[in-house]
Write a protein that holds these residues in place. Structure first.
Motif, PDB file in Angstrom:
ATOM      1  N   PRO A   1     -31.854  30.692 -17.358  1.00  8.16           N
ATOM      2  CA  PRO A   1     -32.693  29.490 -17.456  1.00  8.16           C
ATOM      3  C   PRO A   1     -31.908  28.196 -17.280  1.00  8.16           C
ATOM      4  CG  PRO A   1     -33.256  31.045 -19.182  1.00  8.16           C
ATOM      5  CD  PRO A   1     -31.998  31.554 -18.548  1.00  8.16           C
ATOM      6  N   THR A   2     -30.669  28.174 -17.800  1.00  2.00           N
ATOM      7  CA  THR A   2     -29.832  26.990 -17.630  1.00  2.00           C
ATOM      8  C   THR A   2     -29.564  26.739 -16.160  1.00  2.00           C
ATOM      9  OG1 THR A   2     -28.745  27.466 -19.747  1.00  2.00           O
ATOM     10  CG2 THR A   2     -27.661  25.891 -18.277  1.00  2.00           C
ATOM     11  N   PHE A   3     -29.203  27.785 -15.445  1.00  2.00           N
ATOM     12  CA  PHE A   3     -28.922  27.652 -14.018  1.00  2.00           C
ATOM     13  C   PHE A   3     -30.183  27.270 -13.246  1.00  2.00           C
ATOM     14  CE2 PHE A   3     -25.410  30.945 -14.873  1.00  2.00           C
ATOM     15  CZ  PHE A   3     -24.464  29.948 -15.056  1.00  2.00           C
TER      16      PHE A   3
ATOM     17  N   ALA B   1     -33.035  23.561  -9.980  1.00  2.00           N
ATOM     18  CA  ALA B   1     -34.328  22.914  -9.742  1.00  2.00           C
ATOM     19  C   ALA B   1     -34.179  21.411  -9.543  1.00  2.00           C
ATOM     20  CB  ALA B   1     -35.270  23.186 -10.916  1.00  2.00           C
ATOM     21  N   PHE B   2     -33.121  20.840 -10.078  1.00  2.00           N
ATOM     22  CA  PHE B   2     -32.923  19.391  -9.944  1.00  2.00           C
ATOM     23  C   PHE B   2     -32.698  18.976  -8.483  1.00  2.00           C
ATOM     24  CE2 PHE B   2     -29.905  15.741  -9.970  1.00  2.00           C
ATOM     25  CZ  PHE B   2     -30.808  14.773 -10.379  1.00  2.00           C
ATOM     26  N   PRO B   3     -31.747  19.591  -7.763  1.00  2.00           N
ATOM     27  CA  PRO B   3     -31.555  19.178  -6.363  1.00  2.00           C
ATOM     28  C   PRO B   3     -32.567  19.784  -5.395  1.00  2.00           C
ATOM     29  CG  PRO B   3     -29.936  20.847  -6.925  1.00  2.00           C
ATOM     30  CD  PRO B   3     -30.685  20.529  -8.188  1.00  2.00           C
ATOM     31  N   LEU B   4     -33.047  21.001  -5.673  1.00  2.00           N
ATOM     32  CA  LEU B   4     -33.898  21.699  -4.707  1.00  2.00           C
ATOM     33  C   LEU B   4     -35.383  21.375  -4.875  1.00  2.00           C
ATOM     34  CD1 LEU B   4     -32.196  25.226  -4.665  1.00  2.00           C
ATOM     35  CD2 LEU B   4     -31.974  23.390  -2.976  1.00  2.00           C
ATOM     36  N   LEU B   5     -35.826  21.200  -6.116  1.00  2.00           N
ATOM     37  CA  LEU B   5     -37.242  20.958  -6.369  1.00  2.00           C
ATOM     38  C   LEU B   5     -37.512  19.546  -6.890  1.00  2.00           C
ATOM     39  CD1 LEU B   5     -38.134  24.320  -8.174  1.00  2.00           C
ATOM     40  CD2 LEU B   5     -38.428  23.769  -5.751  1.00  2.00           C
TER      41      LEU B   5
ATOM     42  N   SER C   1     -34.996  32.424  -8.044  1.00  2.00           N
ATOM     43  CA  SER C   1     -36.237  32.012  -8.684  1.00  2.00           C
ATOM     44  C   SER C   1     -36.653  30.611  -8.249  1.00  2.00           C
ATOM     45  CB  SER C   1     -36.078  32.057 -10.214  1.00  2.00           C
ATOM     46  OG  SER C   1     -35.870  33.392 -10.651  1.00  2.00           O
ATOM     47  N   VAL C   2     -35.691  29.747  -8.000  1.00  2.00           N
ATOM     48  CA  VAL C   2     -35.997  28.402  -7.526  1.00  2.00           C
ATOM     49  C   VAL C   2     -36.414  28.436  -6.054  1.00  2.00           C
ATOM     50  CG1 VAL C   2     -35.034  26.105  -7.063  1.00  2.00           C
ATOM     51  CG2 VAL C   2     -34.501  27.275  -9.216  1.00  2.00           C
ATOM     52  N   LEU C   3     -35.742  29.261  -5.260  1.00  2.00           N
ATOM     53  CA  LEU C   3     -36.081  29.366  -3.839  1.00  2.00           C
ATOM     54  C   LEU C   3     -37.508  29.883  -3.635  1.00  2.00           C
ATOM     55  CD1 LEU C   3     -32.761  30.832  -2.352  1.00  2.00           C
ATOM     56  CD2 LEU C   3     -33.645  28.505  -2.072  1.00  2.00           C
TER      57      LEU C   3
ATOM     58  N   LYS D   1     -45.322  35.260  -8.923  1.00  2.00           N
ATOM     59  CA  LYS D   1     -46.581  34.534  -9.083  1.00  2.00           C
ATOM     60  C   LYS D   1     -46.481  33.528 -10.225  1.00  2.00           C
ATOM     61  CE  LYS D   1     -50.895  33.462  -8.466  1.00  2.00           C
ATOM     62  NZ  LYS D   1     -51.309  32.667  -7.285  1.00  2.00           N
ATOM     63  N   GLY D   2     -45.878  33.950 -11.335  1.00  2.00           N
ATOM     64  CA  GLY D   2     -45.707  33.058 -12.474  1.00  2.00           C
ATOM     65  C   GLY D   2     -44.854  31.853 -12.128  1.00  2.00           C
ATOM     66  N   LEU D   3     -43.833  32.061 -11.285  1.00  2.00           N
ATOM     67  CA  LEU D   3     -42.977  30.957 -10.856  1.00  2.00           C
ATOM     68  C   LEU D   3     -43.769  29.914 -10.075  1.00  2.00           C
ATOM     69  CD1 LEU D   3     -39.783  32.889  -9.691  1.00  2.00           C
ATOM     70  CD2 LEU D   3     -39.954  31.366 -11.668  1.00  2.00           C
ATOM     71  N   GLN D   4     -44.783  30.367  -9.357  1.00  2.00           N
ATOM     72  CA  GLN D   4     -45.592  29.443  -8.564  1.00  2.00           C
ATOM     73  C   GLN D   4     -46.532  28.607  -9.437  1.00  2.00           C
ATOM     74  OE1 GLN D   4     -47.540  32.103  -5.834  1.00  2.00           O
ATOM     75  NE2 GLN D   4     -45.749  32.325  -4.504  1.00  2.00           N
ATOM     76  N   LEU D   5     -46.765  29.061 -10.672  1.00  2.00           N
ATOM     77  CA  LEU D   5     -47.732  28.392 -11.540  1.00  2.00           C
ATOM     78  C   LEU D   5     -47.095  27.448 -12.567  1.00  2.00           C
ATOM     79  CD1 LEU D   5     -50.084  31.443 -12.215  1.00  2.00           C
ATOM     80  CD2 LEU D   5     -50.448  29.566 -10.601  1.00  2.00           C
ATOM     81  N   LEU D   6     -45.780  27.642 -12.857  1.00  2.00           N
ATOM     82  CA  LEU D   6     -45.094  26.790 -13.829  1.00  2.00           C
ATOM     83  C   LEU D   6     -43.874  26.147 -13.188  1.00  2.00           C
ATOM     84  CD1 LEU D   6     -45.111  29.010 -17.051  1.00  2.00           C
ATOM     85  CD2 LEU D   6     -46.663  27.149 -16.494  1.00  2.00           C
ATOM     86  N   ASN D   7     -43.379  25.064 -13.776  1.00  2.00           N
ATOM     87  CA  ASN D   7     -42.162  24.464 -13.249  1.00  2.00           C
ATOM     88  C   ASN D   7     -40.974  25.362 -13.580  1.00  2.00           C
ATOM     89  OD1 ASN D   7     -40.652  23.509 -15.749  1.00  2.00           O
ATOM     90  ND2 ASN D   7     -42.547  22.381 -16.046  1.00  2.00           N
ATOM     91  N   ALA D   8     -39.915  25.242 -12.801  1.00  2.00           N
ATOM     92  CA  ALA D   8     -38.774  26.157 -12.906  1.00  2.00           C
ATOM     93  C   ALA D   8     -38.106  26.098 -14.274  1.00  2.00           C
ATOM     94  CB  ALA D   8     -37.754  25.842 -11.812  1.00  2.00           C
TER      95      ALA D   8
END
Length: 291
Positions: free
Chosen positions: A105-107, A112-116, A166-168, A235-242
């Motif tokens: 989760p830390t990673f 998520a900061f630079p990519l999303l 997970s971010v990708l 699917k869950g990743l698409q519904l919540l922020n990273a």
């Protein structure tokens, strides 16, 4: 159903299934080496996912950007991360594996900061710190063993690559649903692992696939923990922020520890109770105060 609630349910189920997966892997990895085990579970998963794709009459609209992302997801997440995780656990311990992969989760927050463009705020930082402390309390840190340094390196790679994957996944366009993304990325990983498996084909030939312990565990790993859980996670990743989604990954050691106690007779410590409360509290805190 509210998208946020659905995301919470799917991510929780996926993490819980993976918690049970550790018990299964522990009982079979001595018979089937890590790379061959991952290859076989993906072979089964591809068949299961292929049937699901056909039943759902999925429409395929793959743009170049999505194709590149799916290849990266397959290589980084389904391939490198899973093999590194099982190899690292083999060289160290399941307890240490849970501690190190709890950094995921830390990673995810960092990637998520630079990519999303997801901002790192105090809620995310506090949630991750609480959850990580909870995992350490549950499983402890055991550094005994001849190959411990190699195990730690492999598990760190597993945590980094799973977080990046997970971010990708969140960057893949809505042209492809979670089943399609999982199917395609699993195919990529399967193809990538095939040359290594073929070069040691005698290891596959030596497996007694008629033994219930072997085929039942492989079916669980392929259908439930790969085809099913991967689809739910994506699917869950698409519904919540990273940042919030990554915290649900930490339900895995809770389930794994409980099942290890019930099935394998492993001991539970007072640290498990406090650790579980910290993890659950971190997830509640993240959801309650997320902006």
């Amino acid at each position: 159903m509210n998208k946020k609630i659905l995301g919470i349910i799917l991510l929780s189920l996926a993490a819980s299934i993976w918690g049970g997966m550790f018990v299964v892997v522990k009982s079979i990895v001595g018979v089937i080496p890590p790379v061959q085990l991952v290859w076989l579970r993906y072979l089964i998963a591809i068949v299961a996912l292929g049937v699901l794709v056909i039943v759902k009459h999925a429409q395929w609209h793959i743009i170049k950007r999505d194709a590149v992302l799916i290849v990266l997801v397959g290589i980084i997440g389904n391939g490198i991360s899973i093999v590194a995780q099982e190899t690292g656990t083999m060289f160290s311990s399941a307890q240490l594996g849970s501690v190190i992969t709890s950094a995921t989760p830390t990673f995810m927050v960092l990637f998520a900061f630079p990519l999303l463009k997801e901002k790192i705020n105090s809620v995310k930082v506090i949630s991750v710190l609480l959850a990580t402390a909870g995992v350490v309390l549950i499983v402890g840190v055991h550094l005994a063993g001849a190959h411990i340094v190699l195990g730690i390196c492999m598990l760190t790679i597993a945590a980094l690559t799973w977080a990046l994957m997970s971010v990708l996944v969140k960057l893949v366009s809505s042209n492809l649903n979670a089943v399609q993304v999982t199917f395609l990325s699993t195919c990529v990983a399967f193809v990538g692992l095939t040359p290594f498996v073929i070069s040691q084909w005698s290891l596959i030939q030596s497996i007694d696939f008629t033994a219930p312990k072997i085929y039942l565990n492989l079916l669980y790993l392929g259908i439930v923990s790969t085809a099913g859980a991967f689809v739910m996670w994506n699917k869950g990743l698409q519904l919540l922020n990273a940042g919030s989604a990554g915290l649900f990954f930490l339900l895995q050691p809770i389930v794994g520890t409980v099942l290890g106690w019930l099935i394998l007779g492993e001991q539970l410590s007072i640290g498990f109770l406090f650790g579980a409360l910290l993890i659950i509290g971190s997830v509640w805190y993240s959801i309650r105060f997320a902006k």
